[in-house]
Design an enzyme around this catalytic site. Structure first.
Site, PDB file in Angstrom:
ATOM      1  N   ASP A   1      29.454  64.016 -13.769  1.00 42.73           N
ATOM      2  CA  ASP A   1      30.345  64.945 -14.471  1.00 42.73           C
ATOM      3  C   ASP A   1      29.800  65.312 -15.840  1.00 42.73           C
ATOM      4  OD1 ASP A   1      30.756  62.245 -15.090  1.00 42.73           O
ATOM      5  OD2 ASP A   1      32.608  62.729 -16.143  1.00 42.73           O
ATOM      6  N   GLU A   2      30.252  66.449 -16.311  1.00 48.09           N
ATOM      7  CA  GLU A   2      30.082  66.860 -17.700  1.00 48.09           C
ATOM      8  C   GLU A   2      28.640  66.794 -18.207  1.00 48.09           C
ATOM      9  OE1 GLU A   2      34.439  66.090 -19.447  1.00 48.09           O
ATOM     10  OE2 GLU A   2      33.182  64.309 -19.465  1.00 48.09           O
ATOM     11  N   VAL A   3      27.734  67.317 -17.407  1.00 49.49           N
ATOM     12  CA  VAL A   3      26.355  67.453 -17.889  1.00 49.49           C
ATOM     13  C   VAL A   3      26.330  68.601 -18.889  1.00 49.49           C
ATOM     14  CG1 VAL A   3      24.024  68.161 -17.209  1.00 49.49           C
ATOM     15  CG2 VAL A   3      25.294  66.496 -15.824  1.00 49.49           C
TER      16      VAL A   3
END
Lengths: 632, 554
Positions: free
Chosen positions: A391-393
């Site tokens: 998530d949330e790269v």
């Protein structure tokens, strides 16, 4: 097993001198409870009708309405008798316990031990020392003549919680003709069904302060099994360390609610508390302190503790983002920068929250280390489900980096948003192969779980995350168009939509001022009413939803408690009793709304307290004692 | 000593007007330095510095000190003066070499061994400790500390600036002997008292010495001051629990010397911020001095002291303390927390835990909302039925003994307790045993004691027209005043008196007519005034929520 009686008698004698004479005072109360119109009402004893007996509140709740004090509500038949039998815990006899293997039998014995302690915990004077505060068996004490006899039959030799394991059971209680014994029969295919049955049985028993004994229904039939296979919670031990003892208490709480998955978000950018035996540098550099580490032994013990309580621990190793502190030793060890942007500022340019950190996909050494960490995790934790994060790269972290630019140039690519997505996809595919290479039993097909993200989006999911390899955990809102997309494209899903199930929402901000990002607080009512099936409509037709469920694509749900503002001191109040609300949604998927469950959840919460948890309080105690008078 | 400048360490409580750290005892302090934001210091209060002229006093080490005629130790004689911080003040009050000088200039150098520390530290190996001590300090000082007691005699001027000997043990306490033997060779120590009849001095010394904590505790046992006894044990234990392995050199809480022992037993009134003023010095030779006008101040100082300890290594086995001077007093004299023990019963243990946490945050008032609609856990001996019928259960009550214990626990934490018995609203739980003093509502317009949901219940609010209400409350409050120790205030509640029930009642209408009242606020005013007078006549100060004032009650 019959010999168990004797030690209890002994314990009873020992405890006599320790009991304060509070019980007598309690009997002297001018009030008692009685069941009127399916409601436990508090009335003055002098005003009880001739046909009414004074009951303690806990006993009254056992059968005053159709579901008694059961939580989560059973999905099959529920019949509850109208009379009670008084008994002492030393007179509970486990007559037969059949199991298909020695291992299952040993686990069953553990469950019996746990059940026996629940009975002691119901007594308000119990000190958690194993010493029974109940009266010992004495001549002339009629209650001492009464017994509860339990037979348990399990069929299959299943040792571990696996997805879709049979957790169902049938429980029946019957009083004998002399009305001095209730025999209980538990039938289940697996140990996990039998364990659930024991939990249900414990919910048919309450402490009665009128007689200083336990009371159980004289008759009951319950058949039960879950609607959803995956029913869990996420615990984050990177933002703040949570000691193993606290994690055990959380597992206890899960077992009270028949929740079966503990998703352990063990590492993140903030700290690296998981001790990897092949790469000890990770904790050396990444743990908050040398005391804030989970050793291999502790993690292994926790897996077993959870298994006995019907809970699987699903480990998450979040990557490539949410990885930072702990990875900084690369340059000094000649391995180069294995993670980029570690603690880089201004953080808002390189990550979603401080501190930043993102693995370096251009560094081969990073993959070697990652593979070793995966192996260490898979040696301890589950080999069926493994959470890979994803998530949330923040591509900007890679965008500015010369090493990444060079790496792409060698492949003849420019450093752009789109090529970076490709690079992320490449990382994911390499990481997935590392997981497959390192799983303990090669024959088992480990299933990876990924968060919804840019990679799991409508544009990229099919290309980078094949539905055969990945389960997608949805953390975005219920309205996210990716949800129907995933279902239509045959993905299996776990629901954690933050607008209802993020338990960390609704407190003061932890960076800046005001309230935290996903405020407001999600009350238990909101948690209860968030139905994975309902939120699929109208994007999907009822037929499509039904097919997706039957197809096993809607595995269930999970409530995350991210730990930016959580440690062992605040953990239990934030989890409970809202996890109970989640549990009933996922176990029973009720058609009724929260209002119908209110008095039961208040009673269930009370039971959590009796067992030593510290759940948040929902209402004044007055509402517990006068449920009919507390309404909105 | 390799010193390093550091500005501010975190202090949870209020920083009255001055907090300086001039030097750090050890080399390995964290790199991070939190800078004071000057903007926040614009309105701080600064003490007026004592003038340089006037008398002079002789210090223990024989040096002479120029002080004012009044004892500089008496903080109360230099009242804080509020003014804007000037550039020169910043230079004086924030780090820089000048500050060190200003500290020395400002501080009464009552204890000045630091200047001779190097001599004291030279302990020839194998020397007789007593002899060494004698050599280091000189015979006069040695006698003052360790030897014979000299009754003070001299002029008033001498009295104010002289250092009268105080002995940790005038009779050669074996513990002291032991202590000397162990401590000498590393550091020397002593502890002195300034005798001044105009003030109360607590001199609480804490030394970094080569002592372990067991000895520290034993030393502590010589202290006797009931208001401080608990805190001494508490902080000693707290420091010890920090110190999972050892504190380098040991920290020694040596003694409290009280000039006027009677102040020790005085109840903390919490009326003036001065009561909690303290000065805390951690000196270069690792001595901690606490000076306060009142035991409450000493408690606040101990909390600050605790907050000054910081772990010196990763495994928390070593703690350091910086050389520090703090002069502190609160901005407001009432700093409180209200707990509601009616909506949920709170066990005694939990309340006491909260009192401890309050102490950590330097709160000084525990407002205890004991009763409300939901339950009546307070046990009245005169009206036992109140809790019999009003408590959640027989277990969930506060007996007079419980209340006394809680008030006592608050006292030793420098917290006073204000009990609230909320009337005339919030009295449902009273109505369960004394419906006769509640106002019968006329839900159907005709029958007394009928509800009109959702506007009002059958009975609500104490009945202001019924003389029984007042006699009942008077008897109840008389019992409270008689049984609750140190009671000075009673909170009367008086909030959220909802009108519908009173509006429905023809009796209230008649009552208004007789008294010439035109609105319900006047009825509430009638009730409030009578209660205020009632409580005052019991020699207790009444407190109420703002509602009566909002309603225009005078």
């Amino acid at each position: 097993m019959g010999n168990l009686r004797n030690p209890w008698v002994l314990l009873g004698i020992l405890s006599l001198s320790l009991i304060p004479n509070l019980v007598q005072a309690e009997v002297g109360s001018p009030y008692a409870h009685t069941c009127r119109n399916k409601t436990c009402v508090k009335v003055e004893r002098t005003k009880l009708r001739a046909d009414e007996t004074p009951l303690s509140l806990d006993v009254c709740k056992l059968n005053c309405n159709a579901l008694g004090a059961l939580w989560p509500k059973p999905t099959g038949k529920v019949e509850l008798g109208q009379e009670f039998l008084s008994f002492y815990p030393q007179n509970v006899i486990f007559r037969n316990a059949s199991a298909a293997s020695v291992e299952v039998k040993a686990t069953l014995d553990e469950a019996v031990k746990i059940f026996r302690e629940y009975l002691l915990m119901y007594h308000p004077d119990y000190k958690r020392d194993g010493v029974s505060p109940f009266p010992e068996n004495k001549e002339g004490d009629n209650i001492a003549q009464n017994s509860l006899v339990i037979d348990i039959g399990t069929v299959w030799d299943v040792k571990n919680v696996v997805l879709n394991v049979d957790e169902s059971y049938v429980l029946s209680l019957e009083s004998n003709n002399q009305r001095n014994s209730v025999s209980t029969s538990i039938v289940a295919n697996t140990y996990f069904g039998a364990r659930n049955a024991l939990e249900t049985l414990s919910q048919l028993i309450a402490y009665d302060d009128e007689t200083n004994s336990l009371k159980i229904l004289d008759r009951a039939t319950i058949s039960d099994g879950p609607v959803f296979a995956y029913r869990g919670v996420l615990i984050d031990t990177s933002r703040n360390f949570i000691p193993v003892e606290s994690l055990k208490r959380v597992i206890d709480g899960l077992s009270y609610n028949k929740l079966n998955m503990l998703h352990w978000h063990i590492t993140d950018t903030h700290s690296f508390p998981f001790y990897s035996k092949s790469v000890p540098e990770m904790t050396k550099y990444g743990a908050y302190s040398s005391r804030k580490i989970y050793s291999v032994e502790e993690a292994t013990e926790l897996v077993e503790y959870a298994r006995v309580r019907g809970v699987k621990i699903v480990a998450e190793f979040d990557a490539p983002a949410h990885a930072g502190n702990g990875w900084e030793w690369g340059p000094a060890a000649g391995k180069g920068e294995m993670a980029l942007c570690i603690n880089k500022e201004p953080w808002s340019s390189y990550c979603v929250e401080p501190p930043c950190g993102q693995l370096n996909p251009a560094n081969e050494n990073m993959y070697q280390v990652l593979g070793k960490i995966y192996k260490d995790l898979l040696d301890i934790f589950d080999n069926e489900l493994f959470h890979m994060g994803g998530d949330e790269v923040k591509l900007d972290c890679w965008l500015e980096n010369a090493e990444i630019t060079d790496y792409l140039k060698k492949k003849g690519k420019n450093n752009t948003q789109e090529t970076l997505i490709e690079l992320w996809g490449e990382f994911q595919s390499k990481a997935y192969n590392l997981v497959k290479d390192n799983q303990q039993v090669k024959a088992n097909n480990v299933t990876a779980i990924m968060w919804t993200s840019e990679l799991a989006s409508i544009e990229h999911a099919v290309q980078y995350l094949p539905a055969n390899n990945y389960v997608v955990q949805i953390w975005t809102t219920a309205q996210d168009p990716v949800i129907p997309f995933l279902i239509k494209n045959n993905y299996k899903t776990i629901f954690s939509n933050y607008d209802a199930w993020y338990l960390d929402c609704g407190f003061g901000a932890w960076i800046g001022e005001g309230n935290n990002w996903c405020s407001p607080y999600k009350g238990w009512q909101k948690v209860y009413e968030n139905s994975p099936l309902q939120l699929l409509s109208p994007a999907l037709t009822p037929e499509e939803i039904d097919a997706a469920y039957k197809n096993g694509q809607i595995l269930g749900g999970e409530a995350p408690l991210w730990a930016e503002q959580v440690d062992e001191l605040t953990l239990e109040g934030k989890l409970f009793p809202r996890l109970s609300a989640l549990a009933e949604r996922l176990w029973s998927n009720p058609d009724t709304n929260w209002y119908a469950a209110e008095s039961r959840i208040v009673q269930s919460r009370h039971r959590h307290v009796q067992r030593g948890l510290r759940p948040d309080r929902l209402q004044p105690e007055w509402c517990h004692q006068n449920e009919e008078l507390c309404y909105g | 000593m390799e010193g390093k400048q550091q500005d501010v360490v975190s202090l949870v409580g209020s920083l009255g007007y001055e907090h300086k750290i001039t030097e750090v005892m050890r080399v390995d302090i964290p790199e991070t330095v939190i800078n004071c934001d000057n903007k926040e210091l614009q309105q701080v209060e600064l003490p007026e510095k004592p003038g340089p002229e006037a008398g002079h006093c002789e210090n223990l080490n024989g040096t002479r000190w120029n002080g004012t005629a009044d004892s500089p130790l008496d903080l109360t004689i230099h009242p804080p003066k509020k003014r804007k911080l000037a550039e020169s003040d910043l230079a004086n009050y924030f780090p820089g070499t000048k500050i060190k000088e200003s500290v020395k200039r400002n501080r009464p150098s009552v204890i000045s061994f630091a200047t001779r520390k190097s001599q004291q530290l030279e302990n020839p190996s194998g020397a007789n400790p007593e002899e060494h001590f004698l050599q280091a300090l000189g015979p006069r000082v040695y006698n003052m500390i360790y030897g014979n007691s000299n009754a003070f005699s001299g002029t008033l001027q001498d009295a104010r600036c002289s250092l009268v000997r105080t002995s940790i043990s005038a009779d050669g306490d074996p513990l002291v002997d032991e202590h000397f033997k162990k401590s000498l060779g590393e550091k020397t120590w002593m502890e002195v008292q300034v005798n001044d009849s105009s003030m109360f001095t607590v001199l609480w010394s804490l030394y970094l010495l080569s002592m372990n904590f067991t000895e520290l505790l034993r030393r502590g046992e010589t202290i006797s001051c009931s208001n401080l006894e608990w805190a001494r044990n508490h902080y000693t234990d707290a420091i010890r629990s920090l110190n999972s392995v050892r504190i380098e050199g040991g920290i020694s809480l040596v003694d409290v010397v009280l000039d006027r022992a009677d102040r020790c037993e005085e109840t903390f009134r919490g009326e003036f911020t001065e009561e909690e003023r303290y000065q805390l010095d951690v000196t270069e030779d690792a001595r901690v001095e606490i000076r306060a006008n009142n035991t409450a101040g000493a408690l606040r100082a101990l909390e600050s002291l605790y907050q000054l300890l910081w772990p010196a290594n990763d495994d928390y086995s070593l703690y350091n303390i910086n050389v520090t001077q703090i002069v502190d007093l609160p901005r407001f004299s009432h700093r409180g927390i209200m707990l509601d023990s009616s909506r949920h019963y709170l066990p005694e243990k939990m309340i006491i835990k909260i009192l401890t946490i309050m102490m950590y945050n330097k709160f000084n008032v525990f407002h205890w909302h004991v009763i409300d609609d939901q339950s009546f856990p307070y046990v009245s001996r005169k009206f036992p039925e109140l809790s019999e019928k009003g408590a959640y259960s027989r277990r969930q009550v506060y007996t007079p003994e419980t209340v006394s214990r809680i008030i006592d626990a608050a006292r030793v934490r420098g917290i006073r307790v204000i009990l609230e018995f909320d009337t005339p609203g919030h009295v449902n739980a009273i109505g369960r045993s004394h419906q006769e003093i509640l106002t019968p509502c006329y839900g159907d317009g005709e029958t007394p004691g009928t509800p009109n949901p959702p506007h009002h219940a059958a009975y609500e609010n104490l009945d202001p027209t019924n003389e029984l209400s007042y006699t009942f409350m008077r008897e109840f409050f008389t019992e409270v005043v008689d049984t609750v120790p140190n009671i000075t205030h009673i909170h009367l509640g008086m909030d959220e008196v909802y009108a519908p029930c009173w509006n429905s009642s023809p009796v209230i209408k008649e009552f208004m007519k007789q008294n010439g009242y035109t609105n319900l606020s006047q009825v509430q005013g009638h009730y409030t005034t009578r209660h205020v007078e009632m409580v005052r006549s019991l020699n207790v100060t009444p407190i109420a929520w703002q509602d009566p004032l909002d309603e225009g009650v005078e």
